[in-house]
Enzyme design. Structure first.
Site, PDB file in Angstrom:
ATOM      1  N   GLY A  83     -22.083   9.537   2.926  1.00 14.38           N
ATOM      2  CA  GLY A  83     -22.670   8.334   3.511  1.00 14.38           C
ATOM      3  C   GLY A  83     -21.570   7.354   3.845  1.00 14.38           C
ATOM      4  N   ALA A  84     -21.528   6.886   5.084  1.00 15.52           N
ATOM      5  CA  ALA A  84     -20.418   6.041   5.529  1.00 15.52           C
ATOM      6  C   ALA A  84     -20.237   4.817   4.636  1.00 15.52           C
ATOM      7  CB  ALA A  84     -20.650   5.619   6.981  1.00 15.52           C
TER       8      ALA A  84
ATOM      9  N   ASN B 261     -19.063   5.818   1.137  1.00 10.93           N
ATOM     10  CA  ASN B 261     -17.677   6.290   1.198  1.00 10.93           C
ATOM     11  C   ASN B 261     -16.704   5.116   1.279  1.00 10.93           C
ATOM     12  OD1 ASN B 261     -18.701   8.898   1.277  1.00 10.93           O
ATOM     13  ND2 ASN B 261     -18.458   9.110   3.485  1.00 10.93           N
TER      14      ASN B 261
ATOM     15  N   GLY C   4      -7.352   7.967  14.356  1.00  8.66           N
ATOM     16  CA  GLY C   4      -7.063   9.241  13.720  1.00  8.66           C
ATOM     17  C   GLY C   4      -5.570   9.501  13.632  1.00  8.66           C
TER      18      GLY C   4
ATOM     19  N   ALA D 275      -3.501   3.303  14.249  1.00  9.21           N
ATOM     20  CA  ALA D 275      -4.490   2.235  14.419  1.00  9.21           C
ATOM     21  C   ALA D 275      -3.900   1.105  15.256  1.00  9.21           C
ATOM     22  CB  ALA D 275      -4.940   1.697  13.063  1.00  9.21           C
TER      23      ALA D 275
ATOM     24  N   ASP E 236     -13.980   6.235   7.171  1.00 13.85           N
ATOM     25  CA  ASP E 236     -14.486   5.475   6.028  1.00 13.85           C
ATOM     26  C   ASP E 236     -13.360   5.177   5.045  1.00 13.85           C
ATOM     27  OD1 ASP E 236     -16.966   5.939   7.220  1.00 13.85           O
ATOM     28  OD2 ASP E 236     -17.376   7.679   5.936  1.00 13.85           O
TER      29      ASP E 236
END
Length: 303
Positions: free
Chosen positions: A42-43, A46, A230, A234, A261
């Protein structure tokens, strides 16, 4: 940002993840060999766990689960150092996500989502008292994709503004964003202090193909925007311009579930302990790199 020594409250989804790691394309109509594990996810949950892993503020979590696995999820959150407040839904089971991870690609994942109880959080589950001692409120983007959750979001945002508590939002899903509508999402998130989209979400929210342009554009309406890219790191944007580009840490991906997350949780914990946004983003990249090198979306061990 936020009151020194105050807690981080995360509101969002807690989910049971079924992670199936397969090699190559799925074989329609027959068997595809896979390694299958059931893990907590769960985002929102997490994010809370990765914030606690990074250390610093006390981390609290509000979410809704079914009676079928409420005790398990409470134990798992507590084991990660999170103080959970789980509302047990009388009718719906805990949400379940089947995560299909192709080990032949860059561990890219596809989600089959049954939101279950997680998107049944409602205004009655919120109380202004939940902000007692809280220095920062983080809302999972999944909360914006159901009417009951949107009612809770409105109450939570009102309480946070009344107390001067900063708020961050992670948009969560391009698929759900498209269904809700970009303009509607942007209207619902007016006044938040930090927006944490990934590259695809930033592009969708602005209609701009370049991630840096999208980050800059979003920062014209939200004071601080951090775009997660990813393996490309960022972008940190303020006042209509990208102010920092943060490199990713090297990693060989095994399962990319929950990497964003992990970034968000570590970023927020670092920000709350006084790190400037660029340094906080570097901590987020570190957590994201660790996340992709393991199966499952929660941290293992200490930071």
């Amino acid at each position: 940002m936020g009151a020194p020594g105050g807690a981080l409250l995360v509101v969002g989804d807690v989910i049971t993840d079924v992670v199936a790691r397969h090699r190559g394309p799925l074989a329609p109509g027959t068997d595809t060999a896979a390694a299958v594990r059931t893990v907590p996810g769960g985002a929102g949950a997490n994010v809370a766990c990765w914030a606690a892993w990074r250390g610093g503020p006390e981390v609290q979590f509000l979410g809704r689960v079914g009676a079928d696995s409420a005790a398990w999820h409470e134990r798992e959150l507590t084991a990660c150092g999170v103080r959970p407040s789980l509302v047990v839904d009388p009718r719906a089971p805990t949400g379940t996500v089947v995560c299909l991870v192709d080990t032949d690609a860059s561990a890219e994942r596809t989600f089959l989502t049954d939101s279950g109880a997680s998107l049944r959080l409602e205004a009655g589950d919120w109380s202004p008292g939940l902000l007692d001692g809280v220095a920062w409120l983080h809302l999972s983007g999944y909360l914006f994709f159901s009417a009951p959750c949107r009612a809770l979001v409105a109450s939570a945002l009102g309480s946070a503004r009344a107390r001067g508590v900063p708020v961050s939002v992670d948009p969560a899903s391009t698929g759900f964003l498209s269904g809700l509508g970009v303009d509607r999402f942007l209207t619902l998130t007016e006044g938040v202090d930090v927006l944490l989209p990934n590259r695809d979400e930033a592009r969708l929210l602005t209609g701009l193909p370049d991630a840096a342009d999208a980050a800059a554009e979003l920062s014209r309406r939200t004071p601080l925007v951090v775009v997660k890219q990813g393996g490309a790191g960022a972008l940190v944007a303020r006042s209509g311009a990208v102010r920092a580009e943060v490199a990713a840490e090297p990693a060989v991906p095994v399962d990319t579930t929950g990497a964003g997350d992990a970034f968000t949780g570590a970023f927020l914990a670092a920000l709350l302990t006084g790190a400037p946004p660029r340094e906080a983003a570097a901590e987020g990249c570190r957590a994201g790199a660790l996340a992709v090198q393991q199966v499952g979306a929660r941290p293992r061990g200490t930071a």
